[in-house]
Design an enzyme around this catalytic site. Sequence first.
Site, PDB file in Angstrom:
ATOM      1  N   HIS A   1      38.037  23.053 -12.890  1.00  0.00           N
ATOM      2  CA  HIS A   1      37.121  24.125 -12.488  1.00  0.00           C
ATOM      3  C   HIS A   1      35.660  23.705 -12.548  1.00  0.00           C
ATOM      4  CE1 HIS A   1      36.032  25.578 -16.597  1.00  0.00           C
ATOM      5  NE2 HIS A   1      37.277  25.303 -16.920  1.00  0.00           N
TER       6      HIS A   1
ATOM      7  N   HIS B   1      32.890  25.395 -25.134  1.00  0.00           N
ATOM      8  CA  HIS B   1      32.018  26.578 -24.938  1.00  0.00           C
ATOM      9  C   HIS B   1      30.783  26.588 -25.838  1.00  0.00           C
ATOM     10  CE1 HIS B   1      35.706  29.070 -23.311  1.00  0.00           C
ATOM     11  NE2 HIS B   1      35.504  27.934 -22.669  1.00  0.00           N
TER      12      HIS B   1
ATOM     13  N   ASP C   1      42.085  20.455 -17.529  1.00  0.00           N
ATOM     14  CA  ASP C   1      41.124  21.407 -18.112  1.00  0.00           C
ATOM     15  C   ASP C   1      41.337  21.495 -19.618  1.00  0.00           C
ATOM     16  OD1 ASP C   1      39.246  23.373 -18.528  1.00  0.00           O
ATOM     17  OD2 ASP C   1      40.527  25.017 -17.831  1.00  0.00           O
TER      18      ASP C   1
ATOM     19  N   GLU D   1      36.634  29.905 -13.368  1.00  0.00           N
ATOM     20  CA  GLU D   1      37.760  29.973 -14.301  1.00  0.00           C
ATOM     21  C   GLU D   1      37.346  30.707 -15.565  1.00  0.00           C
ATOM     22  OE1 GLU D   1      40.248  28.808 -17.745  1.00  0.00           O
ATOM     23  OE2 GLU D   1      38.150  28.396 -17.452  1.00  0.00           O
ATOM     24  N   GLU D   2      36.111  30.448 -16.025  1.00  0.00           N
ATOM     25  CA  GLU D   2      35.703  30.907 -17.352  1.00  0.00           C
ATOM     26  C   GLU D   2      35.654  32.423 -17.517  1.00  0.00           C
ATOM     27  OE1 GLU D   2      35.769  29.134 -19.757  1.00  0.00           O
ATOM     28  OE2 GLU D   2      35.172  27.091 -19.287  1.00  0.00           O
TER      29      GLU D   2
HETATM   30 ZN   LIG Z   1      37.998  25.152 -18.901  1.00  0.00          ZN
END
Ligand SMILES: [Zn+2]
Length: 497
Positions: A309, A453, A383, A355-356
Amino acid sequence: MKNQLLEKWFFIFVSSENKEYKQKNMNRDFFLILVICSFFTASAQFSQERQDSLALRNLYDMSLLNGKSYSWLEHLSNDIGGRLSGSVEAERAVQYTKAELEKLGLDKVWLQPVMVPKWTRGQAEYAYVQTAGNTNTVNIVALGGSVATPATGLRAQVIEVQGLEDLKNYGKEQIEGKIVFYNRPMRPELIHTFQAYGGCVDQRYSGAEEAAKYGAAGVIVRSLSHKLDEHPHTGSMSYGDLSNDQRIPAAAISTKDAEYLSSMLKLDKDLQFYYKMSCKNYPDVQSHNVIGEITGSEFPNEIIVVGGHLDSWDLGDGAHDDGAGVVQSMEVLRLFKETGIRPKRTLRVVLFMNEENGLRGGNKYAEVAKINGENHIFALESDSGSFTPRGFSFDATNAQFEQVESWKSLFKPYLIHYFEQGGSGADIGPLENGTTVLAGLRPDSQRYFDYHHAATDTFEAVNKRELELGAATMASLVYLVDKYGFNSIEMEQPLKD
Ligand SMILES: [Zn+2]
């Protein structure tokens, strides 16, 4: 080794049996034919295996000696940066990857429009813990999708809970008007860190929605990381069906400050927590999935997807999540071109958007594929960070998985040994239909959540060799799937003569 023995045995057999053959023994004759057949089958199988192992060796050589993935990642990370859906950076990443794919000389490169949510963090968050005579700032970040605090900030008492189910132990009387502090840590004894993450992520995703039902004023969630440090980790959250006026601000607190807050609460349960966030949700905006393909030479209608992504969180530059998956997927097609492998099936790279915080790109891709009646036989996503590749996990039938497992020995020289059923990738999940085989690259996961993240997810945290090994590992599996297809799918096709 097995083949050499067979050859030797066959030679002895033929020489000793020659005399009896002259006696026209029909049974022996038949047996001999059988042996010759099995010899040639074994020999063909042996040369096939040899061909495959050479092809894999070529793919690894090309990735390690002359790879492009690392320089692509450097541009995505350092020149573009964090690529939150709807941001200027996300759009620049769309244009950059499209242009780079065009340079590879693929048969087709195009953008697939998709509407995505837009959320901005605003000014840097600010928070402190206040006890009698003591004020200490703590590190927090807004969770993606959260509403802001009032402009002057939010100040309230804190109630610590160990997960969503713990809320009912306190009830509305003890929760109303307070900030709920979710502090259940990821379980360190679990070897698979994604499992530990899965055991806690509900606090982040649904923490605000559930706490608001008890009248909470806000929520603070312990960062999802094993590492004790000062970096808070953001991530998506949802208010479910809550109306706008019921929505409460949600933030992640660093693991170190979560420990601090918890220890302070033991000393002073009436302490005050203050935080200020100016994040904002906007109407959806137009963005794109980036797609490129090499059209199959024999079965163009059988599509193999490889992807990652393109969007990321905004705190770091999203090198591990998922810049790595993006450049590894692009590299798979480049490796095919550079090593001169013309795929029999259509090989498509898909760089998914959003995606997030929405999965809109993955959903859109599957939706369009269905409308167009496309036949996807296989999709592989990267991912899970750019660490040393260990293998793959598969969403497949037992028969399909057995076939994949038969290729395992080819990966042995590259220390790839993890072939397991269950789990693939979020973006390719919507392609699931019972026949398409889905897979995820599985790198070593022990350090992934140190970066996931957080502001620490940067280009410097990615190791060049590990990134390149991952790309070659993906290309190798794609090579085998392209060459052999899947038995269950091929059996349904009319026989060719
Ligand atoms: Zn990811």
